[in-house]
Design a protein around this motif. Structure first.
Motif, PDB file in Angstrom:
ATOM      1  N   VAL A   1      -2.679   4.417  -3.278  1.00  0.00           N
ATOM      2  CA  VAL A   1      -2.620   4.166  -4.713  1.00  0.00           C
ATOM      3  C   VAL A   1      -2.557   5.491  -5.459  1.00  0.00           C
ATOM      4  N   SER A   2      -2.072   5.421  -6.683  1.00  0.00           N
ATOM      5  CA  SER A   2      -1.988   6.603  -7.538  1.00  0.00           C
ATOM      6  C   SER A   2      -3.097   6.561  -8.576  1.00  0.00           C
ATOM      7  N   GLY A   3      -3.560   7.739  -8.971  1.00  0.00           N
ATOM      8  CA  GLY A   3      -4.612   7.816  -9.969  1.00  0.00           C
ATOM      9  C   GLY A   3      -4.481   9.057 -10.813  1.00  0.00           C
TER      10      GLY A   3
ATOM     11  N   ALA B   1      -6.191   2.119  -9.664  1.00  0.00           N
ATOM     12  CA  ALA B   1      -6.197   0.654  -9.708  1.00  0.00           C
ATOM     13  C   ALA B   1      -5.521   0.118  -8.460  1.00  0.00           C
ATOM     14  N   VAL B   2      -6.035  -0.993  -7.941  1.00  0.00           N
ATOM     15  CA  VAL B   2      -5.451  -1.644  -6.774  1.00  0.00           C
ATOM     16  C   VAL B   2      -5.211  -3.112  -7.110  1.00  0.00           C
TER      17      VAL B   2
ATOM     18  N   ARG C   1      -3.181  -7.534 -13.230  1.00  0.00           N
ATOM     19  CA  ARG C   1      -3.985  -8.169 -12.182  1.00  0.00           C
ATOM     20  C   ARG C   1      -4.437  -7.137 -11.157  1.00  0.00           C
ATOM     21  N   THR C   2      -5.030  -6.073 -11.650  1.00  0.00           N
ATOM     22  CA  THR C   2      -5.533  -5.019 -10.776  1.00  0.00           C
ATOM     23  C   THR C   2      -7.009  -4.779 -11.049  1.00  0.00           C
ATOM     24  N   LEU C   3      -7.695  -4.254 -10.034  1.00  0.00           N
ATOM     25  CA  LEU C   3      -9.077  -3.839 -10.171  1.00  0.00           C
ATOM     26  C   LEU C   3      -9.131  -2.324 -10.317  1.00  0.00           C
TER      27      LEU C   3
ATOM     28  N   ALA D   1      -5.645   7.701  -0.438  1.00  0.00           N
ATOM     29  CA  ALA D   1      -5.584   6.830   0.737  1.00  0.00           C
ATOM     30  C   ALA D   1      -6.923   6.119   0.862  1.00  0.00           C
ATOM     31  N   LEU D   2      -6.893   4.775   0.759  1.00  0.00           N
ATOM     32  CA  LEU D   2      -8.089   3.957   0.866  1.00  0.00           C
ATOM     33  C   LEU D   2      -8.003   3.113   2.120  1.00  0.00           C
TER      34      LEU D   2
END
Length: 489
Positions: free
Chosen positions: A113-115, A251-252, A294-296, A318-319
């Motif tokens: 994911v990007s942040g 966000a994922v 619709r992301t957390l 990387a999660l």
């Protein structure tokens, strides 16, 4: 028309011709693989394999493609649908058909994911005026400056404090301890810092000028101090944010958030520092979800001891969510035909036969997808070339078997648990003096069990008491779970 435009037109026409030829050739090969048609049998209609919904009453050339129409006979699959498409081995090789076997395993999902970096709000400090006064001098600070703890920001004259300090000095000379203590307390309640009161008592001189300093090291986010300005009690004079740590806000999708947990380690990579992986920690799964995407939202904390991470920078994270507890059916993700309404695979059977099967899918990671319903372990599916076969199946009117029509995959055998003491440690097995397995009806004894993974025995010692779980597999009862029993001999 330019020369390049003409070349593009030729390439496009050639591409369409090749695609049309492939569809026509596949239709002919599928026909040749089916049962032969009698020479005197009457055709029901003729059709173009690339446009099968249009029927023609007589043979001829297709108006859509430069190819001959194909006859449809009464005993073809349109009149009596076949159970599967049959393709010879040679045709499979020419089409590049590649098969994959459905197997069991555990997915280790990995999310990318990007942040965006932001200030750690837990390190935010606010500097307010404790009483009214006047700014006499500033130290050339500005918004955005990085300052150390205790760095001077401005000198403020507080006339009210002068009278209180003179009273305190007068009482100090009388030698009356209770009065001196009361006067000192009055200075503190008036808003004087304790170090200023100590300086007045030590020097015996009035100190009406207060030097405002940075309460902590960090970046000045707001600074409302100018020479000559009047300061009112309670006014916010400066805001500083520490940079020892920064937050990475990401966000994922809510469908992929399963298995994420607070406290887990993560790896972040920034375009500003290519080739470097920065360690961090997932500190919070925020309570609200974005109703539009619709992301957390996630909050990841990254250490910034050298100060090179700046809020506003972007990062890739990387999660690794927690893996599956049990084995599941796994399938190459490339084998799935996703229609938008359902997921299909082409099941390979004996004698070159293929039929579409609807499947229910679970999590996906690293090119593998879990199959919850629709297939069995050991079955083979088409991993390459399945779209051409699916087109032929649609042409022949073969309907995909639904997941409800296919028996669900066999449930995992029960996990049986018991307490025990380690007698001997092996590379891939443990000898355990265990108590009874109630769910198995097995009494306590000393036995050697194979390990599902050597990593389960990491850190264990002979004589240690454990709680362990075994499950029936092809090779017998296998240890799949071990927990140390703390505080027990």
């Amino acid at each position: 028309m330019s020369q390049s435009t003409g070349k593009q037109g030729v390439v496009l026409a050639l591409t369409l011709a090749i695609g049309a030829g492939a569809g026509y050739w596949l239709a002919q090969q599928g026909r040749s693989a089916a049962a032969p048609v009698a020479g005197d049998q009457k055709a029901l209609y003729w059709y173009d394999p690339m446009y099968p919904q249009q029927h023609f009453p007589a043979p001829g050339k297709s108006p859509f493609m430069d190819m001959q129409l194909v006859a449809k006979y009464a005993d073809d699959t349109s009149a009596e649908p076949q159970a599967a498409v049959q393709i010879t081995q040679g045709v499979q090789q020419n089409l590049g058909v590649r098969l994959a076997t459905v197997g069991r395993g555990r997915l280790q999902p990995m999310l990318q994911v990007s942040g965006v970096l932001a200030f750690d709000e837990r390190q935010l400090s606010v500097l307010q005026a404790r009483t009214a006064g006047f700014v006499e001098h500033t130290y050339g600070r500005a918004t955005g400056d990085v300052v150390a703890k205790g760095a001077p920001l401005a000198d403020v004259l507080v006339p009210e404090w002068a009278g209180l300090q003179e009273e305190f000095l007068a009482l100090q000379g009388l030698g009356d301890a209770p009065l001196r203590a009361a006067a000192r307390q009055r200075l503190l309640l008036a808003g004087m810092p304790a170090e200023l009161v100590e300086r007045v008592a030590r020097t015996g001189k009035v100190q009406p000028v207060l030097t405002l300093v940075a309460p902590n090291a960090g970046v000045i986010q707001a600074l409302d101090l100018r020479p000559g300005m009047t300061v009112t009690a309670g006014a916010t004079l400066a805001r500083l944010n520490g940079v020892a740590n920064v937050w990475l806000e990401a966000a994922v999708p809510e469908a992929q958030a399963q298995g994420l947990r607070e406290g887990q380690e993560v790896q972040a990579r920034l375009p500003a520092y290519p080739g470097q992986a920065l360690p961090g920690k997932l500190t919070a799964l925020l309570a609200d979800a974005d109703p539009q995407s619709r992301t957390l939202r996630l909050r990841i904390e990254l250490p910034n001891s050298d100060g090179r991470l700046r809020p506003g920078m972007t990062a890739q994270v990387a999660l690794q969510p927690a893996g599956q507890a049990d084995d599941s059916l796994l399938l190459p993700a490339e084998a799935v035909i996703r229609t938008g309404k359902r997921d299909l695979v082409m099941l390979a059977e004996d004698q070159g036969r293929f039929r579409p099967i609807e499947v229910v899918l679970g999590q996906e990671s690293a090119g593998q997808v879990a199959v919850l319903q629709g297939l069995q372990a050991g079955q083979q599916v088409v991993a390459s070339g399945q779209f051409l076969i699916d087109s032929e199946a649609s042409l022949k009117g073969i309907e995909a078997s639904t997941a409800q029509d296919v028996p669900p995959t066999a449930a995992q055998p029960e996990l049986h648990e018991a307490d025990g003491r380690i007698v001997q440690l092996g590379e891939r097995e443990l000898t355990i003096a265990h108590g009874p397995f109630v769910t198995l009806g097995m009494p306590g004894m000393t036995m050697t069990f194979p390990l599902a993974s050597p990593a389960l025995a990491a850190g264990l010692k002979v004589g240690e008491r454990i709680r362990f779980g075994i499950r029936q597999r092809d090779e017998g009862m296998v240890i799949e779970q071990i927990d140390a029993l703390e505080g027990q001999p």
